[in-house]
Write a protein that holds these residues in place. Structure first.
Motif, short mmCIF file in Angstrom:
data_model
loop_
_atom_site.label_atom_id
_atom_site.label_comp_id
_atom_site.label_asym_id
_atom_site.label_seq_id
_atom_site.Cartn_x
_atom_site.Cartn_y
_atom_site.Cartn_z
N ASN A 94 89.70 26.81 106.87
CA ASN A 94 90.64 26.80 107.90
C ASN A 94 91.63 27.65 107.18
N PRO A 95 92.45 28.69 107.82
CA PRO A 95 93.69 29.33 106.93
C PRO A 95 95.13 28.64 107.39
N ALA A 96 95.36 28.52 108.42
CA ALA A 96 96.14 27.93 108.79
C ALA A 96 96.81 26.75 108.37
N ASP A 97 95.99 25.86 107.79
CA ASP A 97 96.06 24.85 107.07
C ASP A 97 96.28 25.35 105.37
N TRP A 98 95.69 25.88 105.26
CA TRP A 98 95.39 26.72 103.85
C TRP A 98 97.39 27.18 104.00
N VAL A 99 97.65 27.86 104.96
CA VAL A 99 99.18 28.14 104.43
C VAL A 99 99.97 27.51 104.80
N PHE A 100 100.09 26.93 105.62
CA PHE A 100 100.96 25.39 106.09
C PHE A 100 101.29 24.99 104.47
N LYS A 101 100.36 24.43 103.53
CA LYS A 101 99.74 24.06 103.01
C LYS A 101 101.25 24.14 101.31
N ILE A 102 100.79 25.37 101.61
CA ILE A 102 101.23 26.33 99.83
C ILE A 102 102.63 26.44 100.50
N ILE A 103 103.64 26.41 102.10
CA ILE A 103 104.87 26.59 102.37
C ILE A 103 105.47 25.58 102.50
N ASP A 104 104.92 24.74 102.88
CA ASP A 104 105.53 22.81 102.71
C ASP A 104 105.00 22.75 100.45
N GLY A 105 104.78 23.24 100.03
CA GLY A 105 104.95 22.72 98.81
C GLY A 105 105.88 23.52 98.42
N ILE A 106 106.85 24.94 98.02
CA ILE A 106 107.19 25.61 98.06
C ILE A 106 109.00 24.75 99.24
N THR A 107 109.20 24.35 99.98
CA THR A 107 110.08 23.75 100.11
C THR A 107 110.58 22.16 99.41
N LYS A 108 109.36 21.70 99.10
CA LYS A 108 109.88 20.71 98.25
C LYS A 108 110.07 20.81 96.93
N GLY A 109 110.27 22.42 96.38
CA GLY A 109 110.65 22.78 94.76
C GLY A 109 109.07 22.98 94.27
N ILE A 110 107.96 22.93 95.07
CA ILE A 110 107.10 23.86 93.52
C ILE A 110 107.27 25.07 93.71
N VAL A 111 106.69 25.62 92.65
CA VAL A 111 106.96 27.57 91.81
C VAL A 111 105.61 27.73 92.50
N SER A 112 105.81 28.82 93.54
CA SER A 112 104.59 29.51 93.85
C SER A 112 104.26 30.92 93.48
N PRO A 113 103.52 31.20 92.84
CA PRO A 113 103.08 32.97 92.05
C PRO A 113 103.06 33.56 94.00
N PHE A 114 102.72 32.77 94.73
CA PHE A 114 102.45 33.83 95.99
C PHE A 114 103.49 34.18 96.49
N TRP A 115 105.09 33.44 96.65
CA TRP A 115 105.91 33.58 96.58
C TRP A 115 107.18 34.88 95.72
N ASP A 116 106.36 34.69 94.15
CA ASP A 116 107.09 35.84 93.03
C ASP A 116 106.47 37.40 93.84
N GLU A 117 104.80 37.54 93.91
CA GLU A 117 104.48 38.59 94.52
C GLU A 117 104.99 39.24 95.79
N PHE A 118 105.43 37.86 96.55
CA PHE A 118 105.76 38.90 98.11
C PHE A 118 107.16 39.52 97.45
N VAL A 119 107.73 38.75 96.79
CA VAL A 119 109.56 39.07 96.77
C VAL A 119 109.35 40.51 95.54
N GLN A 120 108.13 40.08 94.74
CA GLN A 120 107.83 41.05 94.06
C GLN A 120 107.40 42.77 94.97
N GLY A 121 107.05 42.50 96.30
CA GLY A 121 105.78 43.76 96.65
C GLY A 121 104.31 44.19 96.16
#
Length: 401
Positions: free
Chosen positions: A186-213
């Motif tokens: 369920n890709p959409a559910d997985w995306v929601f969990k990643i974003i919801d975790g970031i909003t709660k302060g969980i460090v996500s390597p996906f966001w770091d990779e996104f910022v660094q390109g």
């Protein structure tokens, strides 16, 4: 007979709460619900569904099947109970108690009882002070819903490290593409969990990779000792594991799937790699010993020989070499169907030469498939001049010379 002995002969007692009957809808549904509550309190895991039967409930409460059905109907209508039937067992049911709805209804009940008590006390005092019932005033106590455990902000939005809505939307898009590429259920559910975790302060390597390109997941890849690159094992090591499952009787495609699954497991892969190195060391010692004995080419297992990579293009070339009608893109069924359509368009055309008769090897290849078998039988029946026949389930040429 003593009353104690008489009561003991009657068996177990069933307890219910009369006030709770106002919440459940009736005394019958209250007895049914209280029995489920009692079983739930004794369960090792109170969050699981309760499994029981109609006979067991009747034995504990005395409610017959009809009374149980009415009780379940009332509880389901009040959102206090969920039920599901266990497959292949018509008398066995599973129940889920909605304790949150029960708590809310109990709050309302207790508040109403408290309000009625206050109104009665106020009314009694007013009757003493003001004997005239015409001038008696009524005091209404407004009811307030108890506070919700989790407060919800109106127009809630995800708040995170993104600086704009466009950046947030681009991050979601890349996450969704990554989930689809990895084959998540369920890709959409997985995306929601990643974003919801970031909003709660969980460090996500996906966001770091996104910022660094960096492509998502690139920095999280780990190259194991048995891999030539992350996720790809040494060919000899993978082939050795595949042959292990083949020797156990597994089909080749299943053996490949199981072998690659084993090598993606870091713990199991490490253990298998250590065993493989020991085997390689032993084979190398034997090869060196054989060379010293004068053997120019010592024996090596098949897994150590270079093999060309199997791709879709290579398989299609081989199939085309065997028969032009056999390929991965167009099935033999479609080829024969097209042949049949052409013959129907020109029914008066008859083969005047041997070149119009299809090759028997081609028909044999098509005859091996269930659909192709039916079409070949039909073609042979319609064209006896081909001098082909089906004997003992095999296609044969009646005039081989």
């Amino acid at each position: 007979m003593k009353i104690g002995v008489f009561l003991s002969d009657l068996g177990k007692t069933a307890i219910y709460y009369p006030r709770l009957a106002k919440v459940t809808g009736s005394v019958t549904s209250c007895i049914f619900f209280c029995q489920l509550l009692q079983w739930r309190s004794r369960s090792n895991n109170p969050y699981d569904w309760l499994r029981t039967s109609v006979q067991e409930i009747e034995q504990e409460t005395g409610l017959n099947r009809r009374e149980q059905e009415l009780a379940r109907k009332e509880l389901i209508e009040r959102n206090l109970l969920k039920e599901r039937l266990v497959e292949q067992q018509s008398n066995t049911l599973e129940f889920w108690l909605n304790l949150e709805a029960l708590e809310e209804k109990l709050h309302e009940l207790l508040h109403d009882l408290k309000s009625n008590t206050v109104e009665e006390n106020v009314s009694n005092k007013l009757e003493v002070i003001q004997p005239n019932p015409v001038r008696k005033t009524e005091q209404n106590v407004p009811w307030q819903r108890p506070p919700i455990a989790v407060k919800v902000t109106p127009n809630y939005q995800f708040n995170g490290p993104w600086k704009s809505h466009e950046q947030f939307a681009e991050f979601q898009k890349l996450l969704l593409e990554y989930a689809k590429e990895k084959g998540f259920y369920n890709p959409a559910d997985w995306v929601f969990k990643i974003i919801d975790g970031i909003t709660k302060g969980i460090v996500s390597p996906f966001w770091d990779e996104f910022v660094q390109g960096i492509p998502l997941g690139e920095s999280q890849k780990v190259k194991r000792d048995w891999e030539i690159e992350p996720g790809i094992a040494y060919p000899a090591f993978e082939e050795e594991r595949i042959q292990y499952y083949v020797q156990k009787g597994e089909p080749l495609e299943v053996a490949v799937s199981k072998a690659r699954s084993d090598l993606r497991n870091p713990v199991l892969g490490k253990d298998l790699w250590e065993g493989f190195l020991r085997k390689c060391d032993r084979i190398a010692d034997e090869a060196i010993k054989a060379k010293k004995s004068g053997i120019k080419t010592p024996y090596l297992p098949p897994s150590f020989t270079d093999k060309p990579a199997i791709t879709k293009e290579s398989v299609m070339q081989k199939l085309s070499a065997v028969s032009p009608q056999l390929s991965l893109e167009s099935s033999s069924y479609q080829s024969l169907a097209q042949m049949n359509d052409k013959e129907q368009e020109s029914p008066q055309k008859k083969p005047d030469s041997a070149s119009d008769v299809p090759n028997i090897d081609t028909l044999k290849a098509v005859f091996k498939t269930p659909m192709g078998k039916k079409l070949v039988e039909k073609q042979i029946t319609e064209h006896p001049e081909w001098e082909y026949a089906i004997v003992d389930g095999e296609l044969v040429d009646l005039t081989p010379f």
